[in-house]
Design a protein around this motif. Structure first.
Motif, mmCIF file in Angstrom:
data_model
loop_
_atom_site.group_PDB
_atom_site.id
_atom_site.type_symbol
_atom_site.label_atom_id
_atom_site.label_comp_id
_atom_site.label_asym_id
_atom_site.label_seq_id
_atom_site.Cartn_x
_atom_site.Cartn_y
_atom_site.Cartn_z
ATOM 1 N N GLU A 16 77.157 13.760 55.210
ATOM 2 C CA GLU A 16 76.988 12.610 56.112
ATOM 3 C C GLU A 16 75.551 12.528 56.616
ATOM 4 N N GLU A 20 77.383 -2.967 60.036
ATOM 5 C CA GLU A 20 78.654 -2.731 60.714
ATOM 6 C C GLU A 20 79.493 -1.750 59.890
ATOM 7 N N GLY A 21 80.043 -0.768 60.560
ATOM 8 C CA GLY A 21 80.834 0.243 59.877
ATOM 9 C C GLY A 21 80.036 1.464 59.460
ATOM 10 N N ARG A 22 78.710 1.361 59.512
ATOM 11 C CA ARG A 22 77.845 2.509 59.193
ATOM 12 C C ARG A 22 77.443 3.159 60.521
ATOM 13 N N LYS A 23 77.725 4.423 60.683
ATOM 14 C CA LYS A 23 77.450 5.111 61.939
ATOM 15 C C LYS A 23 76.447 6.234 61.754
#
Length: 324
Positions: free
Chosen positions: A115, A102-105
């Motif tokens: 990125e 969660e929070g990693r895209k």
């Protein structure tokens, strides 16, 4: 172009299978950033990727990701089988992206290099998004030590420290050699090695020929901080170290600067857009012109080999931008 030969009668079916796989809906976007129309693939992982992500994959090394061009490289049946066995981007991502925290895209097509590199390293090298307890070992890449093997992907010789950002690619066509030096009794067995940054690729060996014709294409990624493209000709020896038959440094700055100033070459008619001038300090036989030819930025040149008694090499270099 790699010296791989498919079985007689099979190339058409192999290319057809690869094309059909690329036409699958999930394969119409990059597996890593969802950029449309990917033209590259990782043959051992089994995913189609865009050129920007391709640069990061190359930095991982071919032991992790063996990168091939869908349109520019010749594929072996084994490599096509590997792609079809995986089944495409959706299947591969269901494994490599099974548990993204969660929070990693995922990066987007416009993501920065940092990125993009961070996500791809986590996805394939450290495998942080797999199901707990699962570890994937990529299929073995071809590390044949045969000196006649040509590599378009840098082979096992490509090594990088950290992640390298690439600004584009060079397709170098090694055309021919003329009046090369004798290194055996009456002749030589020449081959050409190209070095750019940490990448090394070579042509095939032409036996007993001082005027060899290769007509072989080699793909090299261009790092953001690039130096000259280094060319060295060797004589292949079976029982001793290969002898050097001359070398030359190629200044690729005129090609890249002209191409970037031009922008989209496909929008222009055939025309001259730049020049690398012959001087006493370079290996050019004559001025080398940068042209737009059929929407491509191409530079032809003849080089007089240095540090040797004789010999010339004819090359053609094409600039391939990141968005192609």
């Amino acid at each position: 172009m790699r010296n791989s030969r498919m079985e007689l009668g099979r190339p058409a079916s192999g290319k057809r299978r690869l094309k059909d796989l690329l036409l699958q809906e999930d394969n119409r976007v990059c597996a890593d950033c969802s950029a449309p129309d990917p033209k590259w693939a990782s043959a051992n992982i089994g995913v189609f990727i865009c050129l920007k992500c391709c640069g990061v994959h190359r930095s991982l090394g071919s032991h992790i990701s063996k990168v091939l061009s869908v349109t520019l490289d010749e594929w072996t049946e084994e490599e096509i089988d590997s792609m079809t066995e995986v089944g495409g981007n959706a299947v591969a991502n269901s494994i490599y992206e099974a548990y993204i925290p969660e929070g990693r895209k995922k990066p987007t097509p416009d993501a920065s290099h940092e990125e993009r590199a961070s996500f791809i390293v986590s996805k394939y090298e450290t495998q942080e998004f797999l199901k707990p307890g699962l570890r994937i070992v990529s299929g073995k890449t071809n590390t044949d030590s045969n000196p006649t093997k040509t590599r378009t992907d840098g082979g096992s010789s490509q090594r990088t420290e950290g992640m390298v950002e690439f600004i584009g690619m060079l397709k170098v066509k090694v055309i021919r050699g003329t009046n090369l030096a004798i290194r055996d009794i009456k002749t030589s067995d020449p081959y050409v090695i190209l070095n750019l940054g940490t990448q090394t690729s070579q042509t095939s060996v032409i036996s007993s020929n001082l005027n060899p014709v290769w007509n072989e294409e080699i793909m090299l990624s261009v790092p953001e901080s690039y130096g000259p493209l280094k060319l060295t000709v060797f004589d292949y020896d079976t029982f001793s170290a290969d002898d050097i038959m001359g070398d030359a440094d190629i200044d690729i700055q005129p090609l890249i600067s002209s191409a970037m100033a031009c922008g989209n070459a496909a929008m222009f008619a055939n025309m001259q857009i730049g020049k690398w001038l012959k001087t006493n300090n370079n290996a050019l036989v004559e001025d080398s012109i940068v042209n737009i030819v059929d929407g491509k930025v191409i530079q032809a040149m003849t080089l007089k080999l240095q540090n040797v008694e004789c010999g010339e090499i004819d090359l053609e270099i094409e600039w391939i931008p990141l968005d192609q």
